[in-house]
Design an enzyme around this catalytic site. Structure first.
Site, mmCIF file in Angstrom:
data_model
loop_
_atom_site.group_PDB
_atom_site.id
_atom_site.type_symbol
_atom_site.label_atom_id
_atom_site.label_comp_id
_atom_site.label_asym_id
_atom_site.label_seq_id
_atom_site.Cartn_x
_atom_site.Cartn_y
_atom_site.Cartn_z
ATOM 1 N N SER A 9 0.876 -1.312 0.049
ATOM 2 C CA SER A 9 0.040 -0.050 -0.065
ATOM 3 C C SER A 9 0.720 1.152 -0.121
ATOM 4 O O SER A 9 1.509 1.541 -1.146
ATOM 5 C CB SER A 9 -0.945 -0.051 1.211
ATOM 6 N N ASP A 56 -9.171 -4.795 -5.796
ATOM 7 C CA ASP A 56 -8.917 -3.777 -4.684
ATOM 8 C C ASP A 56 -9.661 -2.879 -4.617
ATOM 9 O O ASP A 56 -10.193 -1.828 -5.668
ATOM 10 C CB ASP A 56 -7.409 -3.355 -5.014
ATOM 11 N N HIS A 110 -7.660 -5.594 -1.194
ATOM 12 C CA HIS A 110 -6.505 -4.732 -0.932
ATOM 13 C C HIS A 110 -5.581 -5.806 -0.259
ATOM 14 O O HIS A 110 -4.332 -5.808 -0.298
ATOM 15 C CB HIS A 110 -6.692 -3.527 -0.119
#
Length: 830
Positions: free
Chosen positions: A687, A760, A794
């Site tokens: 991330s 995601d 994610h």
């Protein structure tokens, strides 16, 4: 070399060889070596849950990884929520970070005797976490099956569970199951009866999706466009699947009594009296620009006995809320825990915009049943209202405020019944402060289910992580409300990590969750002893004895051969930094190893807080995907400090420079220790850490290769802010461009592996980010590889996906780090 046959005939894929241009576009899932796979698949430690009375402990073990078949179940994307239409279950966790895990095992433990009782979960069950009744005699949980989400209730004395027939739950917006006014009844959200078939294309028009803005300035956070509504069918499905029927379930008889009318209930909360229920019901028209949390909604109080509803507020669509701002009008509704039915809420005085300078940002109001008179203003806050914690004393409540501009927190003790009395300041400090963090209040649940601060006369209790320069040492304190001074009752020893769980039903005893580098997490019962003469700073002022209550075994003994140590050092500008250095099994001191650095940059307003150590070296060693590289002979420079320090309004002006300084300091220190080979270091992050990874590969020569997972690489696609950057791209274009490795793709010549979940839903890290960076690097002649994981959000959920990630990472780092030619030879080859 790790081999895997492709699904296509006469084609096999060598993972190490997939870097070549002739690699096929599609392949079977890869599998890492057996020693890594065994640890990857090992069950996690159970999570402890104490019953509100302190008599029992429930150990809950979650499934390690579901299969890709489970993760690939069809689902709908409806205004920020993902839902499986076959059974109405959620296909995402809050924020869209993963698939909800099934709990695989429940074990009840009697705290007094230590007796364990296995809970008889239903066959082929996918239960969620358990919800204790206030009296500790029962627990409830949701269970996902093929065609519905069921309600089950367990008996804490016997471990037997049973299904509540006729209760088909609707968990789409949460607040699905809660105890109502005690331990005899539950308030639940059900799928409405006689709803008919779900809408289809045939039921709606198929015209264009039209949106417009007719002036009026107002930024809004960036939401993933494909999860917002985009058609008439989306709107119809949102209304259909979002509709719930509230009902009261009798826990003894299992009878189900509908209350109120079906609606799109978002937040639902029962008052302490068990009669009044706060409801927030979403209403049309539905926006195609924002997610359901910003939709128009009506706030009301439902009387579940009289089956009548009293309106409280009607709130419009909030699609122009400033980034890190709040909507205008009433918000943050909650019940006063010490009254039968009194509502408390906040209202912004600055239009919800932190850019506006005002004497007070919020006012806090209170209104008691029957909610007919004018509400009473009980406080005004200089900064954003952040909640109230109630005590059993009518005149004592803790009011929290938060100042995002300064990273500051402010807590006062207030008398809401006499608001003109001056508040007493309890804490006024940086929200980034770790060493001086006083901890959080300890709560208890009343028989009616309301939660209040635990008190002993004029004293309350605090527990926290106890950060220190030597790492975290959790504590339990007692705070005197008269003097506002605290004394330490317990502190974890320096060679373990032991956290306060809760107070036992037996006076003078409390439970902790203890672990060490070699000891798996287990519950201990501690007995508070006599006051000691200890005067050492931070140490406990009372003796306590400990008895082990649970005996969870070590699932991966081979991991105990891994060693770790806390390493502290300084950045070039003097900011204190730290990392945890892991060395593989059998490591001999003085040997230089290939290494992988893992980090996640964090933002700080002050260098003093930025340099404070976080985490503990005494936790039971577990191996997430990147730490599994230890079993392949790598050292891991883990959780390296990567602070971005400065005024929160402008800190990202020097983001890239600070990133490089953080990385250089960590690498130099790891090399200085004699453990790491400077010429064989890789870097990885997830991330925001993936953004860091790509930037370090583009702008430094500290690393040989990188692996970036689920990152955001073009910040102009999130034009109204990212992380703690509050300015828009039009206000700080240079900042956005410099932070975005996409615009430095021509400099990305070192090998970079990109991995991303195809589904995601995290704002800012939609899959196009990795696809476009891959295209940019490839087009500029760089070395890169893109792995898109089907069906993954994610955080990657399926076993097969996680196997793929580990195999990919190992192959990449083996080729470009561990077995890379010396740097000069590699440069000559190019």
């Amino acid at each position: 070399m790790h081999l895997r046959w492709n699904a296509r005939p006469a084609t096999f894929v060598a993972i190490v060889g997939l870097i070549c241009a002739s690699a096929p576009a599609f392949a079977d899932y890869a599998v890492p070596p057996a020693n890594l796979l065994k640890v990857l698949k090992a069950p996690p430690p159970p999570a402890p849950s104490m019953d509100p009375t302190g008599r029992r402990l429930l150990l809950i073990t979650s499934q390690t990884y579901p299969s890709i078949t489970r993760v690939a179940q069809p689902y709908l994307k409806l205004a920020g929520v993902r839902l499986e239409p076959r059974n109405r279950s959620r296909h995402d966790t809050p924020g869209g970070y993963g698939i909800p895990a099934c709990m695989s095992d429940f074990v009840l433990v009697d705290i007094a005797s230590g007796k364990e009782t296995q809970v008889a979960l239903p066959a082929k069950a996918c239960p969620g976490a358990a919800l204790w009744s206030p009296d500790g005699q029962r627990f409830a949980f949701q269970n996902v099956v093929d065609d519905s989400v069921e309600l089950w209730i367990g008996d804490a004395a016997t471990g037997q569970v049973h299904q509540v027939q006729g209760a088909r739950l609707n968990p789409i917006f949460g607040s699905t199951v809660q105890w109502l006014g005690g331990s005899k009844s539950l308030l639940v959200k059900l799928v409405p009866e006689h709803q008919g078939p779900a809408p289809t294309d045939a039921d709606t028009s198929s015209g264009p999706d039209v949106q417009e803005s007719l002036g009026g300035k107002g930024e809004s956070s960036t939401y993933e466009a494909r999860d917002t509504l985009s058609s008439a069918l989306d709107e119809a499905q949102f209304a259909y699947y979002g509709a719930s029927q509230l009902a009261v379930v009798d826990a003894d008889s299992g009878s189900v009594r509908p209350v109120g009318a079906p609606a799109l209930y978002n937040g639902v909360g029962a008052a302490p009296d068990g009669v009044h229920v706060l409801t927030e019901a979403i209403k049309p028209p539905f926006s195609h620009a924002v997610t359901y949390q910003r939709f128009a909604h009506d706030v009301a109080v439902l009387d579940v006995t009289a089956n009548t509803s009293t309106p409280i507020a009607s709130l419009p669509l909030a699609d122009r809320v400033p980034v890190r701002g709040v909507p205008e009008g009433p918000r943050d509704f909650d019940w006063r825990a010490t009254d039968p039915a009194t509502l408390v809420w906040a209202e912004a005085l600055d239009h919800g915009d932190w850019n506006v300078s005002v004497p007070a940002r919020d006012r806090v109001l209170m209104q008691a049943a029957p909610f007919k008179g004018k509400p009473t203003e009980i406080a005004r806050t200089a900064q954003r209202f952040d909640g109230l914690a109630w005590t059993a004393q009518p005149g004592v409540a803790f009011l929290d405020e938060d100042d995002a501009n300064r990273h500051w927190r402010h807590t006062t003790i207030v008398d809401v019944d006499h608001p003109k009395q001056p508040a007493r300041v309890l804490w006024d400090m940086s929200s980034d402060e770790r060493y001086g963090d006083p901890g959080g209040l300890v709560y208890r649940r009343l028989p009616n289910g309301a939660v209040i601060v635990r008190q002993d006369g004029d004293q309350v209790f605090l527990h926290g992580l106890g950060a220190s320069p030597q790492g975290d040492r959790p504590f339990l304190d007692r705070l005197d409300l008269k003097t506002l001074k605290s004394e330490r009752l317990f502190r974890s020893s320096a060679d373990s990590f032991e956290q306060f769980l809760g107070f036992s039903a037996q006076a003078g005893r409390f439970l902790t969750w203890h672990q060490s580098v070699i000891d798996p997490p287990n519950a201990f019962v501690r007995t508070l002893g006599e006051r000691t003469a200890s005067s050492a700073a931070g140490e406990a002022q009372y003796a306590s004895s400990a008895d082990q209550l649970t005996h969870v075994a070590d699932p991966t003994p081979e991991v105990r051969q891994i060693k770790k140590r806390l390493v502290t050092y300084k950045r070039a500008d003097g900011v204190d930094l730290s990392f945890t250095l892991y060395t593989p099994p059998g490591y001999k001191e003085g040997t230089r190893l290939p290494a992988i650095l893992y980090a996640y940059p964090a933002d700080f307003a002050s260098s003093e807080q930025a340099g404070q150590v976080s985490g503990s070296q005494q936790t039971f060693t577990r191996l997430p995907y990147y730490r599994l590289m230890l079993l392949a002979g790598y050292a891991i420079i883990d959780n390296a400090s990567f602070p971005i320090v400065g005024d929160p309004k402008t800190a990202y002006d020097t983001y890239l420079e600070q990133l490089e300084a953080d990385a250089k300091a960590a690498v130099d220190k790891a090399v200085e220790l004699g453990v790491v080979d400077r010429d064989r270091i890789g870097v990885t992050g997830h991330s925001h850490g993936a953004l860091m990874t790509a930037n370090l590969i583009a702008h430094t020569q500290l690393f040989r290769a990188g692996v970036a997972t689920s990152g955001s690489y073009n910040k102009t696609l999130t034009p109204f802010g990212f992380q703690n950057e509050r300015r828009s791209v039009w206000q700080a274009q240079d900042v956005y461009l410099k932070a975005s490795p996409f615009f430095s793709a021509d400099k990305l010549k070192l090998p970079l592996l990109l991995i991303h979940g195809e589904d995601d839903a995290n704002p800012g890290t939609e899959p196009i980010q990795s696809r476009k960076l891959f295209q940019a690097i490839r087009g500029n002649g760089g070395t890169t590889r893109l792995v898109m994981l089907p069906h993954e959000p994610h955080w990657y959920t399926a076993l097969e996906s996680n196997e793929q990630v580990v195999a990919e990472m190992l192959a990449w780092f083996d080729r470009y780090v561990k077995n890379a030619p010396p740097r000069k030879a590699a440069e000559a080859a190019h």
